[in-house]
Design a protein around this motif. Structure first.
Motif, PDB file in Angstrom:
ATOM      1  N   ILE A  44       0.779  -1.201  -0.011  1.00 53.31           N
ATOM      2  CA  ILE A  44      -0.001   0.053   0.066  1.00 53.31           C
ATOM      3  C   ILE A  44       0.984   1.225  -0.059  1.00 53.31           C
ATOM      4  O   ILE A  44       0.574   2.207  -0.635  1.00 53.31           O
ATOM      5  CB  ILE A  44      -1.008   0.015   1.182  1.00 53.31           C
ATOM      6  N   SER A  52       0.971   9.239  -5.517  1.00 47.38           N
ATOM      7  CA  SER A  52       1.122  10.507  -5.198  1.00 47.38           C
ATOM      8  C   SER A  52       2.017  11.274  -6.108  1.00 47.38           C
ATOM      9  O   SER A  52       1.958  12.609  -6.315  1.00 47.38           O
ATOM     10  CB  SER A  52       1.568  10.971  -3.710  1.00 47.38           C
ATOM     11  N   LEU A  76      -6.774  25.276  -2.402  1.00 50.27           N
ATOM     12  CA  LEU A  76      -6.569  24.261  -2.151  1.00 50.27           C
ATOM     13  C   LEU A  76      -5.863  23.752  -1.001  1.00 50.27           C
ATOM     14  O   LEU A  76      -6.071  22.510  -0.560  1.00 50.27           O
ATOM     15  CB  LEU A  76      -5.286  23.944  -3.310  1.00 50.27           C
ATOM     16  N   THR A  79      -9.108  23.028   0.790  1.00 50.75           N
ATOM     17  CA  THR A  79      -9.604  21.474   0.265  1.00 50.75           C
ATOM     18  C   THR A  79      -8.773  20.307   0.823  1.00 50.75           C
ATOM     19  O   THR A  79      -9.231  19.288   1.348  1.00 50.75           O
ATOM     20  CB  THR A  79      -9.322  21.441  -1.088  1.00 50.75           C
ATOM     21  N   PHE A  82      -9.769  19.813   4.717  1.00 51.75           N
ATOM     22  CA  PHE A  82     -11.290  19.083   4.669  1.00 51.75           C
ATOM     23  C   PHE A  82     -10.947  17.439   4.213  1.00 51.75           C
ATOM     24  O   PHE A  82     -11.634  16.849   4.735  1.00 51.75           O
ATOM     25  CB  PHE A  82     -12.271  19.890   4.127  1.00 51.75           C
ATOM     26  N   PHE A  83     -10.165  17.268   3.051  1.00 48.34           N
ATOM     27  CA  PHE A  83      -9.969  15.962   2.682  1.00 48.34           C
ATOM     28  C   PHE A  83      -9.387  15.087   3.602  1.00 48.34           C
ATOM     29  O   PHE A  83      -9.973  14.083   3.966  1.00 48.34           O
ATOM     30  CB  PHE A  83      -8.918  16.105   1.416  1.00 48.34           C
ATOM     31  N   LEU A  86     -11.909  14.179   6.230  1.00 56.53           N
ATOM     32  CA  LEU A  86     -12.714  13.157   5.590  1.00 56.53           C
ATOM     33  C   LEU A  86     -12.262  11.682   5.523  1.00 56.53           C
ATOM     34  O   LEU A  86     -12.825  10.775   5.799  1.00 56.53           O
ATOM     35  CB  LEU A  86     -13.083  13.766   4.207  1.00 56.53           C
ATOM     36  N   MET A  87     -10.911  11.588   5.278  1.00 59.29           N
ATOM     37  CA  MET A  87     -10.382  10.333   5.217  1.00 59.29           C
ATOM     38  C   MET A  87      -9.912   9.817   6.771  1.00 59.29           C
ATOM     39  O   MET A  87     -10.022   8.749   6.703  1.00 59.29           O
ATOM     40  CB  MET A  87      -8.974  10.502   4.286  1.00 59.29           C
ATOM     41  N   PRO A  90     -13.125   9.517  10.050  1.00 61.84           N
ATOM     42  CA  PRO A  90     -14.064   8.244  10.314  1.00 61.84           C
ATOM     43  C   PRO A  90     -13.343   7.125  10.506  1.00 61.84           C
ATOM     44  O   PRO A  90     -13.728   6.227  11.187  1.00 61.84           O
ATOM     45  CB  PRO A  90     -14.519   7.941   8.582  1.00 61.84           C
ATOM     46  N   SER A  91     -11.945   6.802  10.265  1.00 57.54           N
ATOM     47  CA  SER A  91     -11.291   5.742  10.645  1.00 57.54           C
ATOM     48  C   SER A  91     -10.851   5.753  11.842  1.00 57.54           C
ATOM     49  O   SER A  91     -10.788   4.738  12.630  1.00 57.54           O
ATOM     50  CB  SER A  91      -9.712   5.944   9.761  1.00 57.54           C
ATOM     51  N   ASN A  94     -13.613   4.083  14.645  1.00 61.89           N
ATOM     52  CA  ASN A  94     -13.952   2.538  14.937  1.00 61.89           C
ATOM     53  C   ASN A  94     -12.790   2.139  15.504  1.00 61.89           C
ATOM     54  O   ASN A  94     -12.422   0.774  15.477  1.00 61.89           O
ATOM     55  CB  ASN A  94     -14.574   1.849  13.711  1.00 61.89           C
TER      56      ASN A  94
ATOM     57  N   PHE B 189      -5.351   7.537  -8.557  1.00 65.43           N
ATOM     58  CA  PHE B 189      -5.531   6.989  -7.406  1.00 65.43           C
ATOM     59  C   PHE B 189      -6.532   5.803  -7.385  1.00 65.43           C
ATOM     60  O   PHE B 189      -6.245   4.840  -6.685  1.00 65.43           O
ATOM     61  CB  PHE B 189      -5.923   7.977  -6.522  1.00 65.43           C
ATOM     62  N   LEU B 197      -3.980  -3.478  -5.089  1.00 64.84           N
ATOM     63  CA  LEU B 197      -3.619  -3.622  -3.745  1.00 64.84           C
ATOM     64  C   LEU B 197      -4.735  -4.647  -3.171  1.00 64.84           C
ATOM     65  O   LEU B 197      -6.019  -4.646  -3.421  1.00 64.84           O
ATOM     66  CB  LEU B 197      -3.865  -2.345  -2.926  1.00 64.84           C
TER      67      LEU B 197
END
Lengths: 101, 197
Positions: A44, A52, A76, A79, A82-83, A86-87, A90-91, A94, B189, B197
């Motif tokens: 990953i 990237s 940007l 952005t 906020f991105f 968002l990513m 939530p992770s 849990n 992406f 993956l």
């Protein structure tokens, strides 16, 4: 994009072709690496690192972000912030469940 | 009444209005795809096992070809913009035409992939991986289609503006290009995330 005189544009077209070659090469590299059957975390990490780099090349040269106005950088930065929320938020939500499991 | 700041930059932002507008739109698009990527991460980390794209029958060579096609279309899109700036109409039509054809080729290949999935009874309802796969690639495909419609307009009837007001036309192509490069960026992406993956 600030430099739009004909000589500057002609110089840039050579850069666009070089960026294309880099993007195509990196695509082949990322596919080749996927056949090495690395374990999940390094696989990953490598795939996202290459993606990237490719994304940065597209944004910097094709979208001209290497030479843009401050207003666009300001949009940007917001952005990206906020991105990230968002990513990652939530992770985090849990984590407790995964620890308790 | 004339639409203001279509060519000359606004004094406060230093940008023509459409450029500021497209960047704000792209910011909202980042959030749209970001929400789906976030869903993917949550689904994957929450699942006891997560299949590899190849195990679900995803065709890596075809997807690699599609990636190369989309990258090529990004180059020709920016070349189309450069041709407008250099006032070369013939090259503009050539590069823009190639960009549209690349978009079409991308969608045809995606269609072949989808058809194969359906033939082997792999649907969005089959499992969580395929649900997020079809959602992400379907939404991306719709974006490619939208970009192709806009680019086709600028290749065809919209190109009349090139003769009348090349500066304004160049700005329109730049804005259409920013959208197209964003679509390419999303695929950069999506490809490793779903297939490798």
């Amino acid at each position: 994009m600030e430099h739009t005189d004909p000589d500057s544009i002609r110089r840039q077209t050579k850069i666009y072709v070089a960026v294309f070659a880099a993007l195509a090469t990196l695509t082949i590299v990322t596919v080749t690496v996927s056949y090495l059957h690395l374990s999940a975390v390094p696989a990953i990490a490598v795939a996202l690192l290459i993606a990237s780099i490719k994304g940065s090349l597209v944004a910097a040269y094709f979208m001209h972000l290497i030479d843009e106005r401050k207003a666009i950088y300001a949009i940007l930065i917001l952005t990206v912030a906020f991105f990230a929320v968002l990513m990652f938020v939530p992770s985090f939500g849990n984590w407790d469940q995964r620890i308790l499991r | 009444m004339e639409i203001p700041y279509t060519v000359e930059p606004r004094p406060d932002t230093g940008l023509y209005n459409a450029k500021l507008g497209i960047w704000l739109f792209l910011a909202s698009e980042v959030m749209l795809f970001g929400a789906l990527f976030s869903s993917y991460v949550l689904l994957r980390t929450g699942a006891p096992v997560w299949p590899h794209g190849r195990d679900e029958g995803l065709n890596v060579p075809l997807a690699t070809l599609n990636t190369l096609i989309l990258i090529a279309s990004s180059v020709t899109m920016v070349m189309a913009w450069a041709s407008v700036k250099l006032n070369d109409r013939k090259k503009y039509r050539l590069y823009m035409g190639f960009t549209i054809l690349c978009g079409l080729a991308f969608l045809v290949i995606k269609g072949i992939e989808y058809a194969h999935k359906f033939e082997t009874h792999h649907y969005p309802s089959t499992n969580t991986f395929l649900a997020i796969y079809f959602t992400l690639t379907g939404l991306h495909g719709l974006h490619v289609l939208g970009g192709m419609i806009v680019n086709s307009y600028f290749w065809g009837p919209g190109a009349k503006l090139f003769a009348r007001d090349p500066e304004r036309f160049g700005n329109r192509i730049e804005v259409a290009g920013l959208y197209w490069h964003f679509v390419d960026l999303v695929w950069i992406f999506l490809f490793p995330t779903l297939y490798l993956l």
